[in-house]
Design a protein around this motif. Structure first.
Motif, short mmCIF file in Angstrom:
data_model
loop_
_atom_site.label_atom_id
_atom_site.label_comp_id
_atom_site.label_asym_id
_atom_site.label_seq_id
_atom_site.Cartn_x
_atom_site.Cartn_y
_atom_site.Cartn_z
N LYS A 226 0.82 -1.21 0.00
CA LYS A 226 0.00 0.00 0.00
C LYS A 226 0.86 1.27 0.00
O LYS A 226 0.58 2.22 -0.72
N LEU A 227 1.90 1.28 0.83
CA LEU A 227 2.73 2.47 0.97
C LEU A 227 3.38 2.85 -0.36
O LEU A 227 3.43 4.04 -0.73
N THR A 228 3.88 1.88 -1.09
CA THR A 228 4.60 2.18 -2.33
C THR A 228 3.68 2.65 -3.44
O THR A 228 4.16 3.20 -4.44
N ASP A 229 2.38 2.47 -3.29
CA ASP A 229 1.44 3.06 -4.25
C ASP A 229 1.42 4.58 -4.13
O ASP A 229 1.00 5.28 -5.06
N LEU A 230 1.89 5.10 -2.99
CA LEU A 230 1.86 6.54 -2.73
C LEU A 230 3.21 7.21 -2.93
O LEU A 230 3.31 8.43 -2.78
N VAL A 231 4.23 6.44 -3.23
CA VAL A 231 5.59 6.96 -3.35
C VAL A 231 6.06 6.83 -4.79
O VAL A 231 5.97 5.75 -5.38
N SER A 232 6.58 7.91 -5.35
CA SER A 232 7.11 7.86 -6.71
C SER A 232 8.53 7.30 -6.71
O SER A 232 9.37 7.71 -5.90
N ALA A 233 8.80 6.39 -7.62
CA ALA A 233 10.15 5.84 -7.76
C ALA A 233 11.13 6.90 -8.24
O ALA A 233 12.35 6.70 -8.13
N ASP A 234 10.64 8.03 -8.73
CA ASP A 234 11.53 9.12 -9.11
C ASP A 234 12.09 9.83 -7.88
O ASP A 234 13.10 10.53 -7.96
N ASP A 235 11.41 9.66 -6.73
CA ASP A 235 11.85 10.28 -5.48
C ASP A 235 12.60 9.29 -4.59
O ASP A 235 13.70 9.56 -4.13
N VAL A 236 11.97 8.15 -4.33
CA VAL A 236 12.57 7.10 -3.50
C VAL A 236 12.16 5.74 -4.04
O VAL A 236 10.96 5.49 -4.24
N VAL A 237 13.12 4.88 -4.28
CA VAL A 237 12.85 3.50 -4.67
C VAL A 237 12.77 2.67 -3.40
O VAL A 237 13.72 2.61 -2.63
N VAL A 238 11.62 2.05 -3.19
CA VAL A 238 11.39 1.25 -1.98
C VAL A 238 11.22 -0.20 -2.40
O VAL A 238 10.39 -0.52 -3.27
N ASN A 239 11.99 -1.09 -1.80
CA ASN A 239 11.81 -2.51 -2.08
C ASN A 239 12.03 -3.34 -0.82
O ASN A 239 12.56 -2.86 0.18
#
Length: 341
Positions: A226-239
């Motif tokens: 859910k969290l990564t749906d709100l975060v742009s990979a252009d700003d922070v890559v979350v894995n």
């Protein structure tokens, strides 16, 4: 490249099929030898021993400029730092206290990072506990494994995201890599239908020492989806990264003596070395790119989430867990942070 969310769930049993592939049939992958982390700043939690310490050492071997060892015990952290400073005299190696059982400690830690760091490129969240008895964390009143592996790790993730976004170069998104375990596939999660859900983990009748670790990691996967749906990979890559079954760690330190003996023998036979295990963190945080955002990495490849997450029941519980967790964090401006992201 297809993300974990777009992959079909695996129908292969974790034991023995996936386990045998993970431990015996997969070739380790290390970053290219010319990888250069000069000028970059990284945080590694739980980094005074085991996987975290090895991860820290490997980052430094690629010319990392500034490493922050985030540890519960500053004394133990300084002992680890002495050795690292001798090996890598050109790097700045700092020891910062971080108690993952305390929300206050997490808030102090992230406030310090925001205030003192002019740059932050990488955060690797490795700290965790598992397979101990039922314990309530005095600082929060929650069961310890859920507190550290899930609640505190998710809070730390949320608070680090705007820092990583603001303090990483515009042309190079920040990186947030979180340790997970594909034992989540085996989680029984017997209290999943309890409403409210989070308080039920604090009830001893639902506690299973052999399942709590797997369930805590499943919760993390549900929330990060859910969290990564709100975060742009252009700003922070979350894995999320699965390091595999690794010997040389303290993950089973709280188990019974017979269990420790058994696990020591089992690790000796089938465990990955900490060098191999830690390489998965580097793969997720410095090798994989935006294609890995919101994904689980297993065996150095993008893999599906636990099958439960793809079911209708899983999606309903994911939403309830998300809302309850955000309510748990009402002492911070969580909605403001998510809106900023």
């Amino acid at each position: 490249m297809v993300s974990s969310k777009e992959l079909p769930p695996s129908t292969t049993p974790f034991f023995p099929n996936h386990f045998l592939k993970n431990q015996f049939r997969t070739k380790p992958q290390f970053p290219p030898k010319n990888t250069d982390l000069s000028s970059k700043v990284a945080i590694v939690t739980g980094s005074n021993t085991g996987l975290g310490l090895e991860c820290a050492s490997q980052l430094l071997s690629y010319k990392l400029s500034h490493l922050i060892l985030a540890v519960r015990s500053p004394t133990k952290g300084e002992n680890a730092a002495v050795t690292l400073r001798q090996q890598y005299p050109g790097a700045i190696i700092s020891v910062w206290q971080l108690d993952m059982a305390s929300y206050d400690s997490i808030r102090v830690f992230t406030a310090r990072a925001d205030k003192e760091l002019s740059r932050l490129d990488i955060a690797i969240l490795n700290a965790g506990v598992g397979f101990g008895g039922f314990k309530i964390s005095p600082a929060t009143g929650h069961e310890e494994t859920i507190q550290i592996n899930y609640l505190s790790t998710m809070l730390l993730s949320i608070l680090l995201l705007p820092i990583l976004k603001n303090k990483s170069p515009a042309d190079s998104p920040g990186r947030l890599t979180i340790s997970t375990a594909m034992l989540s596939v085996t989680a029984r999660f017997i209290n999943k239908n309890e409403v409210p859900l989070l308080p039920s983990f604090d009830n001893k009748k639902y506690f299973d020492s052999m399942d709590i670790y797997s369930t805590s990691k499943l919760l993390g996967q549900l929330f990060i989806w859910k969290l990564t749906d709100l975060v742009s990979a252009d700003d922070v890559v979350v894995n999320l990264v699965e390091p595999g079954f690794v010997k040389g760690t303290e993950l089973h330190r709280d188990t019974s003596v017979p269990a420790k003996v058994f696990m020591s023998l089992f690790k000796a036979i089938s465990g990955r070395t900490v060098k191999v295990g830690a390489s998965t963190y580097l793969d997720g945080s410095i090798v994989k790119g935006k294609e890995s955002h919101g994904s689980v990495l297993m065996n150095w490849e993008i893999a599906p989430y636990a099958p439960f997450q793809y079911t209708l029941e899983g999606k309903i519980i994911m939403e309830r867990l998300w809302q309850e967790t955000l309510s748990e964090f009402n002492f911070i401006d969580v909605n403001g942070i998510l809106k900023f992201l």
